[in-house]
Scaffold this motif. Structure first.
Motif, PDB file in Angstrom:
ATOM      1  N   UNK A 125      54.405 128.328  32.403  1.00  0.00           N
ATOM      2  CA  UNK A 125      53.626 128.779  31.244  1.00  0.00           C
ATOM      3  C   UNK A 125      53.709 130.277  31.019  1.00  0.00           C
ATOM      4  N   UNK A 126      53.997 131.052  32.070  1.00  0.00           N
ATOM      5  CA  UNK A 126      53.878 132.510  31.986  1.00  0.00           C
ATOM      6  C   UNK A 126      55.153 133.191  32.461  1.00  0.00           C
ATOM      7  N   UNK A 127      56.063 133.493  31.567  1.00  0.00           N
ATOM      8  CA  UNK A 127      57.324 134.128  31.979  1.00  0.00           C
ATOM      9  C   UNK A 127      57.146 135.510  32.582  1.00  0.00           C
ATOM     10  N   UNK A 128      56.036 136.190  32.272  1.00  0.00           N
ATOM     11  CA  UNK A 128      55.811 137.527  32.820  1.00  0.00           C
ATOM     12  C   UNK A 128      55.089 137.529  34.154  1.00  0.00           C
ATOM     13  N   UNK A 129      54.802 136.348  34.706  1.00  0.00           N
ATOM     14  CA  UNK A 129      54.069 136.238  35.967  1.00  0.00           C
ATOM     15  C   UNK A 129      55.026 136.313  37.162  1.00  0.00           C
ATOM     16  N   UNK A 130      54.655 137.093  38.163  1.00  0.00           N
ATOM     17  CA  UNK A 130      55.356 137.124  39.441  1.00  0.00           C
ATOM     18  C   UNK A 130      54.321 136.840  40.532  1.00  0.00           C
ATOM     19  N   UNK A 131      54.735 136.105  41.565  1.00  0.00           N
ATOM     20  CA  UNK A 131      53.803 135.687  42.609  1.00  0.00           C
ATOM     21  C   UNK A 131      54.340 136.107  43.971  1.00  0.00           C
ATOM     22  N   UNK A 132      53.476 136.755  44.743  1.00  0.00           N
ATOM     23  CA  UNK A 132      53.772 137.128  46.128  1.00  0.00           C
ATOM     24  C   UNK A 132      52.812 136.334  47.005  1.00  0.00           C
ATOM     25  N   UNK A 133      53.345 135.446  47.834  1.00  0.00           N
ATOM     26  CA  UNK A 133      52.514 134.577  48.664  1.00  0.00           C
ATOM     27  C   UNK A 133      52.693 134.923  50.134  1.00  0.00           C
ATOM     28  N   UNK A 134      51.636 134.708  50.920  1.00  0.00           N
ATOM     29  CA  UNK A 134      51.751 134.796  52.370  1.00  0.00           C
ATOM     30  C   UNK A 134      51.402 133.426  52.945  1.00  0.00           C
ATOM     31  N   UNK A 135      52.206 132.973  53.890  1.00  0.00           N
ATOM     32  CA  UNK A 135      52.002 131.635  54.430  1.00  0.00           C
ATOM     33  C   UNK A 135      52.792 131.479  55.718  1.00  0.00           C
TER      34      UNK A 135
END
Length: 697
Positions: A137-147
């Motif tokens: 839905x959001x082309x400008x979204x970037x996600x940094x995850x820790x796991x």
């Protein structure tokens, strides 16, 4: 907010300098500078994934027009509320009944921001589904995850976080290795006047090597350097390695497995704690997020652990870096790192106390919910606001426990008592999530179900879901008529009258409320309903054009609130007084009352109340010929309405009033002047917008 005006986001300010990680920071930056949409930092517990993610996000924040936002997932036990948690972290207070994932997708669609999802390993399936839905839905979204585990999402870039570099030799240059530098810095924090002498550096190097560069292990060891010299500490750790396979083996289900050095350091710290400290460590593991000393005393004390010892034991666990002490405006609170909480939880299971402590946790927070309900409409309202918001993660955990145990009665009892939290504190979607499930699991009629049904209606009212309000009102009426309790009948009138108001029938609303004694005190479980009914009836006068009556009713309601020391409804009374004064043509008085309402709503972060007050101030400005000021105020309000998802609270007369204000402001300022001022309002930060609105012209 204008691009470049200031960085936005909710990243915490760094409290300690992060040692090393320059290579990892550069690699994260390069990945996001390229085509990466999702970067997941993996690694064992205690390796420093969270700190690295926060450092990276702080450095990348200025690249994103809408900033970087942290979502802490460790307090969340189940994935169903993941979208709600993300929405809470963002400046998004959607109060509609739409699925939250859809609300998030719409909100993020045209934004450019970095979302940091911290500690995903226990929610990997939910995180994977959510990440994919939002990325589409959001082309400008970037996600940094820790796991500790990858999310297994197509296109995921995985960066394994390794321990800090450790020296392979004992030459002087080894003292500059990141692991040794961190050990020295943390030792200086725990031991006043600590300095590494030339002789002592060799011992620090040996200790850093034994801890294998794991930041959490280093933190735990540094906390002991006030009691033991580095050489003796290293020798004891060597002994722990020798017997590791025989004692303190954790059954955590971590994937990948815990690093041996970390397991050793935690187990060794655990062994060096006194028996009382170990028992408290285990019992504190049932808390989610933060907790205070009083909760620890009430939940953890018994014949084996005296209540009067809890405060000193908490301080001892802080000294040993098992707990983190956090001063807040509402008092001192404590937090335990996830890795240490898991260790404590494992010991709690071994002791056979897990079920008992979880029941104590449930009972403590159910009692807290009832105390807050009883105190909400009084002088401690703001204190209860601060307290319940601070305890949000624990309230959520207690409700999850009830529902997981099929204890619908306790879930409904607690969820119904928290009506004010769902409505006034801005958690309507979450409240509906819990109330719907609790009502399904507790079908038996009685006072608990009645309060839960009323609370469900209050939530639906806040979401503008008139059909749901009608359903709840119908069920609630049957129980109220059987009880023949005046307070319950007022609560019925509140739901039925609100339904009619949402349907645009103010005359019928007046008839419903005038049939019950809502201005009289009746006590019982529905004090809040009485004030909500009084509030709606007061507002209806303005919908009917009865401005003199509205002013008198608002003054009476405000006087009652002042007598009780209540602030939330009082601010609404000031708002209605402003509406009445505007209707009577007394514009200065209208502005004064509305600014007072705005201040009151801002104290409790009531987004709907703030936005409604801004719209009213815009109408006052338009009526005084200040077209550009009116336009800017409408823009400031629109910024908030956009986060709520339902303009003007769904009230037909408020929608009409806003349209009339816009027409009048455009006529005065001209189209270009209006558009420029409106755009400035939308781009203002919330704080700047409120300061502008409260400035007296």
């Amino acid at each position: 907010m204008a691009v470049g005006e200031r960085q936005v986001g909710n990243l915490p300010a760094g409290k300690t300098r992060m040692v090393g990680r320059r290579t990892e920071l550069a690699e994260i930056g390069l990945l996001f500078a390229g085509a990466a949409r999702l970067v997941t930092l993996t690694g064992v517990g205690g390796v420093g994934k969270t700190r690295l993610a926060l450092e990276a996000a702080a450095g990348l924040q200025s690249r994103f027009r809408d900033g970087a936002w942290l979502v802490e997932l460790s307090p969340l036990r189940r994935g169903g509320l993941l979208p709600h948690l993300i929405a809470e972290a963002l400046p998004l207070a959607d109060q509609t009944a739409r699925p939250v994932i859809d609300v998030l997708a719409d909100y993020l669609a045209d934004r450019e921001l970095l979302l940091v999802l911290d500690t995903c390993e226990h929610l990997t399936d939910a995180c994977a589904l959510t990440v994919q839905a939002l990325a589409r839905a959001a082309p400008g979204l970037r996600i940094l995850a820790t796991s500790r585990r990858t999310l297994n999402v197509p296109g995921e870039e995985v960066l394994t976080v390794e321990p800090l570099p450790i020296p392979e030799t004992d030459d002087p240059a080894a003292a500059q290795a990141d692991a040794v530098v961190l050990l020295g810095e943390r030792a200086a924090e725990h031991v006043p006047g600590f300095k590494a002498t030339d002789a002592g550096r060799a011992e620090l190097i040996a200790l850093g090597r034994r801890l294998e560069g794991l930041p959490l292990a280093i933190e735990l060891a540094a906390a002991r350097l006030g009691e033991l010299p580095a050489k003796e500490l290293t020798e004891r750790l060597d002994d722990r390695f020798a017997v590791l396979g025989e004692t303190d083996e954790l059954v955590c289900g971590a994937d990948p497995p815990w690093h041996q050095a970390l397991r050793t350091a935690i187990g060794w710290s655990h062994q060096l704690c006194s028996p009382a400290e170990r028992l408290l460590w285990a019992r504190l593991s049932v808390f989610a997020g933060t907790f205070d000393a009083e909760a620890a005393r009430q939940m953890c004390a018994d014949a084996h652990l005296a209540a009067e010892r809890i405060t000193d034991l908490l301080a001892a666990l802080v000294d040993k870096s098992i707990l983190t002490w956090q001063p807040t405006g509402g008092g001192e609170r404590y937090r335990m790192l996830d890795t240490l909480r898991e260790y404590g939880a494992d010991w709690l299971r071994r002791l056979g106390e897990e079920d008992e402590l979880r029941r104590r946790h449930r009972d403590h927070y159910r009692a807290l919910a009832h105390r807050a309900d009883a105190g909400w409409m009084g002088p401690d309202q703001i204190a209860w606001y601060d307290r319940t918001v601070a305890e949000h993660a624990n309230l959520r955990t207690a409700l999850d426990f009830c529902l997981a145990e099929e204890d619908g009665h306790s879930a409904l009892d607690m969820g119904g008592a928290l009506w004010f939290f769902w409505l006034a504190c801005g958690y309507l979607g979450e409240g509906r999530h819990y109330l719907d499930r609790a009502l399904q699991r507790c079908p038996a009629s009685g006072p608990v179900r009645s309060k839960g049904v009323w609370t469900g209606g209050v939530i639906a009212m806040g979401q503008g879901d008139s059909d749901a309000v009608a359903r709840m009102a119908q069920e609630f009426r049957a129980g109220a008529e059987a009880a023949a309790d005046p307070a319950s009948l007022i609560a019925v009138a509140h739901l039925e009258g609100t339904h009619l108001l949402l349907c645009g029938e103010p005359a019928q609303v007046a008839t419903v409320f005038d049939a019950v004694p809502y201005t009289q005190e009746h006590g019982g479980a529905y004090t809040g309903a009485r004030f909500l009914a009084w509030m709606v009836r007061t507002y209806v006068h303005t919908s009917l054009g009865e401005f003199t009556e509205a002013a008198a009713a608002a003054a009476a309601l405000r006087a009652e609130c002042v007598k009780r020391g209540e602030r939330w409804i009082r601010a609404f009374a000031d708002y209605v007084q402003g509406l009445a004064e505007l209707g009577l043509g007394r514009l200065d008085e209208a502005a004064t009352h509305t600014r007072t309402a705005l201040k009151g709503k801002a104290v409790l972060h009531d987004s709907i109340g703030i936005a409604m007050a801004l719209d009213l101030l815009a109408s006052v400005a338009a009526a005084t010929g200040q077209g550009e000021r009116a336009a800017r105020l409408l823009g400031i309000g629109q910024r908030i309405w956009d986060t709520i998802g339902r303009s003007q609270a769904g009230l037909p007369d408020r929608l009409a009033a806003r349209e009339a204000c816009e027409r009048q402001a455009r006529k005065t300022a001209g189209d270009s002047g209006y558009e420029a001022a409106f755009r400035k309002g939308v781009e203002d930060s919330i704080d700047d917008g409120l300061a502008y609105a409260l400035h007296q012209t």
